[in-house]
Design a protein around this motif. Structure first.
Motif, PDB file in Angstrom:
ATOM      1  N   UNK A 567       0.853  -1.185   0.000  1.00  0.00           N
ATOM      2  CA  UNK A 567       0.000   0.000   0.000  1.00  0.00           C
ATOM      3  C   UNK A 567       0.889   1.236   0.000  1.00  0.00           C
ATOM      4  N   UNK A 568       0.699   2.086  -0.997  1.00  0.00           N
ATOM      5  CA  UNK A 568       1.518   3.294  -1.126  1.00  0.00           C
ATOM      6  C   UNK A 568       0.639   4.521  -0.929  1.00  0.00           C
ATOM      7  N   UNK A 569       1.007   5.348   0.047  1.00  0.00           N
ATOM      8  CA  UNK A 569       0.358   6.646   0.228  1.00  0.00           C
ATOM      9  C   UNK A 569       1.224   7.711  -0.445  1.00  0.00           C
ATOM     10  N   UNK A 570       0.544   8.613  -1.157  1.00  0.00           N
ATOM     11  CA  UNK A 570       1.307   9.617  -1.913  1.00  0.00           C
ATOM     12  C   UNK A 570       0.453  10.851  -2.140  1.00  0.00           C
ATOM     13  N   UNK A 571       1.145  11.941  -2.485  1.00  0.00           N
ATOM     14  CA  UNK A 571       0.454  13.145  -2.934  1.00  0.00           C
ATOM     15  C   UNK A 571       0.573  13.204  -4.457  1.00  0.00           C
ATOM     16  N   UNK A 572      -0.572  13.284  -5.125  1.00  0.00           N
ATOM     17  CA  UNK A 572      -0.615  13.483  -6.570  1.00  0.00           C
ATOM     18  C   UNK A 572      -1.302  14.814  -6.838  1.00  0.00           C
ATOM     19  N   UNK A 573      -0.531  15.776  -7.360  1.00  0.00           N
ATOM     20  CA  UNK A 573      -1.055  17.135  -7.575  1.00  0.00           C
ATOM     21  C   UNK A 573      -1.695  17.671  -6.300  1.00  0.00           C
ATOM     22  N   UNK A 574      -0.966  17.480  -5.189  1.00  0.00           N
ATOM     23  CA  UNK A 574      -1.358  17.971  -3.859  1.00  0.00           C
ATOM     24  C   UNK A 574      -2.567  17.262  -3.267  1.00  0.00           C
ATOM     25  N   UNK A 575      -3.033  16.192  -3.900  1.00  0.00           N
ATOM     26  CA  UNK A 575      -4.144  15.407  -3.350  1.00  0.00           C
ATOM     27  C   UNK A 575      -3.595  14.127  -2.727  1.00  0.00           C
ATOM     28  N   UNK A 576      -3.944  13.870  -1.488  1.00  0.00           N
ATOM     29  CA  UNK A 576      -3.502  12.661  -0.799  1.00  0.00           C
ATOM     30  C   UNK A 576      -4.320  11.476  -1.291  1.00  0.00           C
ATOM     31  N   UNK A 577      -3.619  10.486  -1.826  1.00  0.00           N
ATOM     32  CA  UNK A 577      -4.293   9.281  -2.299  1.00  0.00           C
ATOM     33  C   UNK A 577      -3.478   8.063  -1.879  1.00  0.00           C
ATOM     34  N   UNK A 578      -4.090   6.913  -1.995  1.00  0.00           N
ATOM     35  CA  UNK A 578      -3.376   5.665  -1.743  1.00  0.00           C
ATOM     36  C   UNK A 578      -3.624   4.722  -2.913  1.00  0.00           C
ATOM     37  N   UNK A 579      -2.612   3.961  -3.267  1.00  0.00           N
ATOM     38  CA  UNK A 579      -2.722   2.986  -4.353  1.00  0.00           C
ATOM     39  C   UNK A 579      -2.102   1.676  -3.896  1.00  0.00           C
ATOM     40  N   UNK A 580      -2.590   0.594  -4.465  1.00  0.00           N
ATOM     41  CA  UNK A 580      -2.019  -0.714  -4.188  1.00  0.00           C
ATOM     42  C   UNK A 580      -1.134  -1.124  -5.363  1.00  0.00           C
ATOM     43  N   UNK A 581       0.100  -1.475  -5.053  1.00  0.00           N
ATOM     44  CA  UNK A 581       1.062  -1.861  -6.078  1.00  0.00           C
ATOM     45  C   UNK A 581       1.357  -3.348  -5.930  1.00  0.00           C
TER      46      UNK A 581
END
Length: 602
Positions: A567-581
């Motif tokens: 599980x990766x938490x990240x900011x994409x264009x200043x939006x906090x999101x999480x994705x599963x890799x």
């Protein structure tokens, strides 16, 4: 510097005066004098510097350009961003302009209270249709420079017999036989530390610009001398004549100690190198830095260019068009072969050992085969589009381009191997290089100029060695087939061994910035790509564990195996999101190993 003896001024020439005008404002003042100009005169500043294939628009640093005749102003009109036209008059014309100079790289012009440096492309306007005329240059030092006892270093010949005609201080007057020679002769001014040695009768001067802080200049000088003599002997094993005697009897290494850059650019009788201090050996530490070999490789690379690209040239480089890109399909030869030989010469000089050489070769192989761009761009296309792709790389470049330096060096390795194999070791790539020197380079500035066309490499290889390499060119240069690197290595009793078969990776490149881990590149169709991670994303946590550095990222991913999900938490264009890799891919990282079979020597 060299002094000419009993030299008479040419009947017609362009006279340049460059003055250190404003030390603290980083400005030169340039004056150009033209004789007997009766028609409207066009002048322009180059848009690029040969050896660096990107439009740089040096005109952006020109200020306050004016023209005069008999001290009366002449109308000067800008035709485009780099070109001006001056009204006709019945007498000589004087052009004056200011150049802002604060580019501390090897490609521009620089001026401050500690040093002055310039490439001619950054400071000298070209007089249209008069490029063939000799150029005389007066370099005028400001009083502050004289008080500091600044000295001038350039490969341009000095002239000492024109005091009354151009400049009262004749000791700072130099001559170039054409505008092309003028802009191919960089100038360093200041109080640098210098070393000097002779190689087969030719003076080689090393100019170290910047605080040395116990740098071992004597060792550096000894090592550079070994490289120079090995390369001179390589191209001319009989008379050992250096290539630059067509321009004088001196070669200058301008080495700028600069912690912001590492790289260099070739010139006809000199080279400019930017290097970090930590790359160089010091007198107080016996063990040399590991990066010192990289520095020597750069020296070897740029010196080799004295033959390959400064004299053995692509046909399109015989006369550069400095107003627009000068295109060629052959940079894979001129940069790729140079990259191949840069370390070969260190090996022959015993400045590196075979293990180091093979590790460096393996790194080039890994970088070439692991990126998708190898299937999307041929080496010819990479060379031709260097102006818009290689020199303007973005986050997608690893997916869409191939590096003509590195893949070109692997092709050189393959051609060398095939020549040795097919000729039963009677010939090698060395014989082809010496053939090219005799055919294209040796008399380039003395006799009729001739350059290489796209198909000459196959013809010249056949003529010099009897070996047909057309299949290599068709499959691996003109097309994108996988290069048979293992097959070539086997000839030397070597093989590739994958050392990373089971270790999963995200297939991204990242960099650290103020405690943030930022995505630089995402490889197409890899785990991160499939999860929707993009360039510019800020990675903040994996499996709820905070990331403070790229090393944290590597360490956490190592705890997993292929098939795991993270599980990766990240900011994409200043939006906090999480994705599963899903970690379903391992990079193929190779080392070069011995096969244990009898081997031919590299």
């Amino acid at each position: 510097m060299l002094m000419t003896k009993d030299r008479k001024l040419p009947d017609n020439f362009v006279l340049y005066n460059i003055e250190i005008f404003d030390l603290y404002g980083h400005r030169y003042k340039v004056t150009i004098n033209l004789n007997d100009t009766k028609n409207k005169q066009i002048v322009y500043i180059p848009r690029w510097i040969p050896g660096s294939y990107v439009i740089r628009d040096f005109s952006s640093n020109i200020e306050q350009i004016k023209a005069f005749s008999q001290k009366k102003p002449l109308a000067i009109t800008k035709l485009d961003n780099s070109t001006w036209i001056i009204d006709e008059c019945q007498d000589h014309v004087q052009i004056e302009y200011i150049v802002y100079a604060y580019d501390d790289s090897a490609r521009g012009a620089y001026l401050d209270a500690n040093r002055a440096f310039f490439n001619g492309t950054s400071v000298f306007l070209c007089i249209d249709n008069l490029e063939h005329l000799p150029c005389i240059v007066n370099i005028n030092l400001a009083n502050q420079c004289k008080e500091k006892q600044w000295q001038i270093y350039t490969s341009l010949p000095k002239i000492n017999d024109i005091k009354n005609q151009t400049n009262e201080n004749q000791y700072n007057t130099y001559i170039a036989n054409s505008y092309d020679t003028l802009i191919d002769s960089p100038v360093e001014i200041g109080t640098p530390t210098t070393c000097e040695f002779l190689s087969f009768g030719t003076i080689h001067k090393i100019v170290f610009s910047g605080p040395l802080s116990k740098i071992d200049t004597k060792k550096i000088s000894r090592d550079i001398k070994k490289i120079c003599e090995e390369q001179i002997s390589f191209f001319d094993p009989t008379t050992k004549t250096p290539p630059f005697i067509d321009n004088g009897n001196i070669f200058i290494f301008i080495i700028n100690l600069n912690d912001n850059y590492f790289g260099g650019i070739e010139h006809r009788s000199s080279t400019v190198i930017s290097t970090k201090r930590k790359f160089l050996p010091t007198t107080n530490i016996a063990k040399q830095p590991k990066e010192y070999s990289e520095f020597l490789s750069l020296i070897s690379h740029e010196y080799f260019h004295s033959w390959l690209i400064k004299r053995i040239k692509p046909a399109s480089f015989i006369k550069y068009d400095l107003k627009k890109p000068t295109l060629t399909n052959l940079l894979w030869i001129f940069e790729g072969f140079t990259s191949y030989y840069e370390d070969i010469f260190l090996l022959r000089c015993k400045l590196i050992n075979k293990n180091y050489y093979l590790n460096t070769l393996a790194e080039k192989i890994n970088r070439t085969i692991n990126y998708p761009g190898k299937y999307k761009q041929t080496l010819e296309e990479s060379s031709f589009d260097a102006w818009i792709k290689f020199y303007k790389q973005n986050e997608n470049s690893i997916n869409s381009t191939v590096n003509y330096y590195e893949k070109g060096s692997l092709i050189a390795f393959g051609i060398d191997t095939e020549i040795r194999k097919q000729s039963e070791n009677k010939y090698s790539l060395d014989d082809l290089m010496r053939f090219l020197w005799q055919k294209y380079g040796k008399d380039f500035y003395i006799d009729k100029q001739k350059g290489m066309s796209n198909d000459d490499i196959v013809k010249d290889t056949k003529e010099s060695t009897g070996v047909d390499i057309s299949y290599i060119i068709n499959k691996y240069v003109k097309d994108t087939d996988d290069i048979p690197i293992d097959q070539w290595l086997n000839y030397y009793g070597l093989r590739l061994e994958c050392i990373n078969k089971l270790q999963p990776v995200l297939q991204i490149n990242t960099f650290d910035q103020e405690g943030k881990v930022i995505v630089k590149n995402v490889i197409d169709n890899g785990p991160s790509y499939n999860a929707g991670i993009s360039s510019g994303d800020i990675l903040i946590a994996i499996n709820n564990i905070r990331l403070d550095s790229t090393q944290d990222l590597i360490d956490i991913v190592k705890l997993n195996k292929i098939g795991d999900e993270i599980l990766v938490h990240l900011f994409h264009l200043n939006e906090l999101i999480s994705v599963t890799v899903r970690l379903e891919t391992a990079d193929k990282i190779y080392k070069i190993k011995n096969t244990g079979k009898p081997t031919n020597d590299i």
